[in-house]
Design a protein around this motif. Structure first.
Motif, PDB file in Angstrom:
ATOM      1  N   GLY A  17     -14.862  -8.735   7.741  1.00  0.00           N
ATOM      2  CA  GLY A  17     -14.583  -7.499   6.895  1.00  0.00           C
ATOM      3  C   GLY A  17     -13.276  -7.307   6.502  1.00  0.00           C
ATOM      4  O   GLY A  17     -12.658  -8.260   6.686  1.00  0.00           O
ATOM      5  N   TRP A  18     -13.141  -6.353   5.561  1.00  0.00           N
ATOM      6  CA  TRP A  18     -11.927  -6.245   5.238  1.00  0.00           C
ATOM      7  C   TRP A  18     -11.403  -4.789   5.615  1.00  0.00           C
ATOM      8  O   TRP A  18     -11.969  -3.703   5.379  1.00  0.00           O
ATOM      9  N   LEU A  19     -10.212  -4.697   6.331  1.00  0.00           N
ATOM     10  CA  LEU A  19      -9.461  -3.500   6.680  1.00  0.00           C
ATOM     11  C   LEU A  19      -8.633  -3.133   5.615  1.00  0.00           C
ATOM     12  O   LEU A  19      -7.432  -3.823   5.344  1.00  0.00           O
ATOM     13  N   GLY A  20      -8.858  -1.956   5.028  1.00  0.00           N
ATOM     14  CA  GLY A  20      -8.102  -1.677   3.966  1.00  0.00           C
ATOM     15  C   GLY A  20      -7.191  -0.350   4.421  1.00  0.00           C
ATOM     16  O   GLY A  20      -7.605   0.435   5.241  1.00  0.00           O
ATOM     17  N   VAL A  21      -5.841  -0.285   3.996  1.00  0.00           N
ATOM     18  CA  VAL A  21      -4.812   0.791   4.206  1.00  0.00           C
ATOM     19  C   VAL A  21      -4.390   1.312   2.871  1.00  0.00           C
ATOM     20  O   VAL A  21      -3.962   0.516   1.935  1.00  0.00           O
ATOM     21  N   LEU A  22      -4.431   2.524   2.647  1.00  0.00           N
ATOM     22  CA  LEU A  22      -3.531   3.184   1.617  1.00  0.00           C
ATOM     23  C   LEU A  22      -2.436   3.721   2.248  1.00  0.00           C
ATOM     24  O   LEU A  22      -2.696   4.454   3.054  1.00  0.00           O
ATOM     25  N   SER A  23      -1.449   3.418   1.313  1.00  0.00           N
ATOM     26  CA  SER A  23      -0.010   4.207   1.800  1.00  0.00           C
ATOM     27  C   SER A  23       0.819   4.788   0.911  1.00  0.00           C
ATOM     28  O   SER A  23       0.827   4.197  -0.342  1.00  0.00           O
ATOM     29  N   ARG A  24       1.429   5.847   0.891  1.00  0.00           N
ATOM     30  CA  ARG A  24       2.356   6.180  -0.078  1.00  0.00           C
ATOM     31  C   ARG A  24       3.629   5.617   0.076  1.00  0.00           C
ATOM     32  O   ARG A  24       4.758   6.064   0.393  1.00  0.00           O
ATOM     33  N   THR A  25       3.680   4.068  -0.456  1.00  0.00           N
ATOM     34  CA  THR A  25       4.777   3.548  -0.378  1.00  0.00           C
ATOM     35  C   THR A  25       4.853   2.528  -1.769  1.00  0.00           C
ATOM     36  O   THR A  25       3.932   2.291  -2.538  1.00  0.00           O
ATOM     37  N   ALA A  26       5.825   2.131  -2.031  1.00  0.00           N
ATOM     38  CA  ALA A  26       6.182   1.359  -3.253  1.00  0.00           C
ATOM     39  C   ALA A  26       5.274  -0.233  -3.060  1.00  0.00           C
ATOM     40  O   ALA A  26       5.598  -0.555  -2.046  1.00  0.00           O
ATOM     41  N   PRO A  27       4.591  -0.384  -3.978  1.00  0.00           N
ATOM     42  CA  PRO A  27       4.084  -1.803  -3.892  1.00  0.00           C
ATOM     43  C   PRO A  27       4.948  -3.012  -3.765  1.00  0.00           C
ATOM     44  O   PRO A  27       6.012  -2.966  -4.290  1.00  0.00           O
ATOM     45  N   VAL A  28       4.424  -4.016  -3.016  1.00  0.00           N
ATOM     46  CA  VAL A  28       5.577  -5.080  -2.583  1.00  0.00           C
ATOM     47  C   VAL A  28       5.551  -6.110  -3.747  1.00  0.00           C
ATOM     48  O   VAL A  28       6.569  -6.554  -3.908  1.00  0.00           O
ATOM     49  N   SER A  29       4.544  -6.101  -4.818  1.00  0.00           N
ATOM     50  CA  SER A  29       4.780  -6.779  -5.883  1.00  0.00           C
ATOM     51  C   SER A  29       4.249  -5.946  -7.149  1.00  0.00           C
ATOM     52  O   SER A  29       3.454  -5.316  -6.933  1.00  0.00           O
ATOM     53  N   ASP A  30       4.739  -6.508  -8.170  1.00  0.00           N
ATOM     54  CA  ASP A  30       4.264  -5.647  -9.321  1.00  0.00           C
ATOM     55  C   ASP A  30       2.716  -6.224  -9.608  1.00  0.00           C
ATOM     56  O   ASP A  30       2.109  -5.587 -10.316  1.00  0.00           O
ATOM     57  N   GLU A  31       2.207  -7.400  -9.289  1.00  0.00           N
ATOM     58  CA  GLU A  31       1.032  -7.973  -9.521  1.00  0.00           C
ATOM     59  C   GLU A  31       0.485  -8.130  -8.184  1.00  0.00           C
ATOM     60  O   GLU A  31       0.872  -8.284  -7.082  1.00  0.00           O
ATOM     61  N   LEU A  32      -0.713  -8.203  -8.204  1.00  0.00           N
ATOM     62  CA  LEU A  32      -1.699  -8.141  -6.982  1.00  0.00           C
ATOM     63  C   LEU A  32      -1.475  -9.764  -6.393  1.00  0.00           C
ATOM     64  O   LEU A  32      -1.256 -10.600  -7.230  1.00  0.00           O
ATOM     65  N   ILE A  33      -1.384  -9.740  -5.077  1.00  0.00           N
ATOM     66  CA  ILE A  33      -1.217 -11.021  -4.320  1.00  0.00           C
ATOM     67  C   ILE A  33      -2.364 -11.187  -3.533  1.00  0.00           C
ATOM     68  O   ILE A  33      -2.709 -10.401  -2.637  1.00  0.00           O
ATOM     69  N   TYR A  34      -3.247 -12.114  -3.946  1.00  0.00           N
ATOM     70  CA  TYR A  34      -4.310 -12.850  -2.915  1.00  0.00           C
ATOM     71  C   TYR A  34      -3.667 -13.582  -1.885  1.00  0.00           C
ATOM     72  O   TYR A  34      -3.173 -14.739  -2.520  1.00  0.00           O
ATOM     73  N   ALA A  35      -3.873 -13.670  -0.842  1.00  0.00           N
ATOM     74  CA  ALA A  35      -3.100 -14.633   0.056  1.00  0.00           C
ATOM     75  C   ALA A  35      -4.104 -15.122   1.341  1.00  0.00           C
ATOM     76  O   ALA A  35      -4.901 -14.593   2.064  1.00  0.00           O
ATOM     77  N   LYS A  36      -4.053 -16.660   1.155  1.00  0.00           N
ATOM     78  CA  LYS A  36      -5.024 -17.306   2.029  1.00  0.00           C
ATOM     79  C   LYS A  36      -3.937 -17.730   3.357  1.00  0.00           C
ATOM     80  O   LYS A  36      -3.333 -18.236   2.981  1.00  0.00           O
ATOM     81  N   HIS A  37      -4.427 -17.418   4.524  1.00  0.00           N
ATOM     82  CA  HIS A  37      -3.381 -17.808   5.411  1.00  0.00           C
ATOM     83  C   HIS A  37      -4.306 -18.174   6.852  1.00  0.00           C
ATOM     84  O   HIS A  37      -5.640 -17.695   6.787  1.00  0.00           O
TER      85      HIS A  37
END
Ligand code: RFL
Ligand code: PHB
Length: 390
Positions: free
Chosen positions: A184-204
């Motif tokens: 599943g995907w655990l999603g979090v919305l937070s009132r913080t500045a995004p870490v990147s200007d563009e979306l980052i899809y990360a495989k780890h």
């Protein structure tokens, strides 16, 4: 009550169709199970195709999207300690996507319905569809202890994956195709500045992660979790710590954390029901098909259904031409399956599945290696991500 088109479901699909038809003088009513605030509290999609945006403008709902939505000309994929960029604009001859939340888009649609005096009935319980194979179907529902009946010419099933519309098609007629992923995907919305200007899809190796955003001050992050996990089982601290682990060190160093405003787990599922029409019932959006969110295709596929259905209805009511209605299922499904393919492919490439074998993981590596070594492969990715033509 008598109406030309009865729409079941007041999510983005149902509201958009209702608004478009109303503007062309075709009478609709929308039956929504929940209250408006409940519908608006569901944090879902964030990435919108230009074809969809155009339809929103045609529905006179595009002003805020054009003002507040962000144009994204690229997306990034982090893997094996590096970040590669897909230049959506360069690879598609100038196209891009718009980052604008489904919540905001749905709010814009509700406000537009209010302005035109559109009929949206909230708290509609026990919705049932009748006589779909006749020329005069009807829909019954209950609000509180009052039951009511709507006589109509067409019924639109836009009531999402768990709705009643699809289930109203006899089992011998409907075929369902499904793949359930064990994560599943655990999603979090937070009132913080995004870490990147563009979306980052990360495989780890610990699992997939996604850095997305809603605005310059609102971030949306996801991490892959076991399907049995609940949002409550993840503290904010545990979430931020796990996300940090899955991002390249230089990205993680810039991550701004804060309290979660919303936290939820979404299962990953691919699903298609065929046909999308039965008699006078037409299915649209998640009622007929869903994808894992990896390719950002779900809401966009719903929008293309609405586009086909809207034009088919116009041809019927304005030109007495039923070819669009007759071809709807075939036409919509052709595009739906392409979105299924892309979402499945991206999901398989980027997640760490509990049952994967070493061979599968080598294939994932080679998918990424091929993608970023071939302009043809990148062009194909970009073409699918910005949305295939309607
Ligand atoms: P919805 O939004 O589910 O709305 C259906 C509505 O019908 C109502 N309903 C009923 N009403 C009357 N009677 C009944 N018996 C009813 N049963 C249900 C429901 O209350 C609801 O209001 O379907 P719709 O309109 O087809 O819209 C589809 C989209 O919501 C969905 O495809 C997207 O959210 C998928 N999705 C994404 N799509 C994208 O294109 N780009 C993205 O970036 C993206 N990200 C996502 C997503 C979905 C996610 N989750 C949680 C599944 C991210 C996530 C995490
Ligand atoms: C989101 O911002 O919620 C989002 C973005 C891209 C996806 C899925 C979800 O692929």
């Amino acid at each position: 009550m008598k109406v030309q088109v009865c729409i079941v479901g007041g999510g983005p699909s149902g509201l958009l169709l209702s608004q478009l038809l109303h503007l062309r003088g075709i009478e609709t009513v929308v039956l929504e199970k929940h209250g408006r605030e409940h519908v608006l509290s569901r944090i879902r999609a964030g990435v919108i195709e230009h074809g969809f945006a155009k339809l929103m403008r045609e529905a006179q709902c595009g002003d805020r999207m054009d003002r507040e939505g962000e144009i994204h000309e690229g997306v990034q994929i982090a893997h094996d300690g590096v970040i590669d960029r897909v230049d959506l604009k360069g690879l598609t001859g100038g196209s891009s996507v718009i980052v604008y939340g489904q919540t905001e888009l749905t709010r814009d649609l509700y406000e537009a319905r209010d302005r035109l005096g559109g009929k949206v009935i909230h708290g509609a319980a026990d919705v049932a569809l009748h006589d779909l194979e006749s020329a005069r179907p009807h829909v019954t529902y209950r609000v509180g202890d009052k039951t009511a009946r709507i006589d109509c010419e067409y019924v639109i099933g836009a009531d999402g994956f768990h709705g009643v519309s699809r289930k109203s098609i006899p089992a011998g007629i409907l075929r369902e195709y499904e793949r359930v992923y064990p994560v599943g995907w655990l999603g979090v919305l937070s009132r913080t500045a995004p870490v990147s200007d563009e979306l980052i899809y990360a495989k780890h190796e610990r699992g997939f992660a996604l850095c997305s955003l809603r605005s310059r001050v609102l971030s949306r992050y996801y991490i892959q979790v076991p399907i049995s996990d609940t949002a409550e089982s993840w503290s904010d601290e545990a979430f931020w710590s796990e996300l940090t682990h899955r991002l390249p060190a230089d990205v993680a160093a810039g991550l701004v954390t804060g309290p979660s405003i919303e936290k939820s787990v979404a299962p990953l599922r691919s699903f298609v029901a065929e046909p999308m029409r039965h008699g006078r019932l037409f299915l649209a959006g998640d009622a007929a098909h869903i994808v894992p969110p990896t390719g950002a295709r779900g809401l966009n596929s719903a929008a293309s259904d609405i586009y086909y259905l809207y034009h088919a209805m116009l041809d019927h009511y304005e030109n007495h031409d039923d070819r669009g209605l007759d071809d709807y299922s075939k036409k919509a499904l052709a595009r739906v399956w392409k979105a299924q393919r892309f979402s499945w492919w991206m999901t398989m490439m980027l997640h760490r599945f509990p049952d994967s074998i070493e061979y599968d993981r080598k294939l994932q590596d080679s998918e990424l290696a091929y993608l970023f070594s071939s302009e043809a492969a990148l062009r194909s990715f970009a073409e699918n991500y910005v949305g295939l033509p309607f």
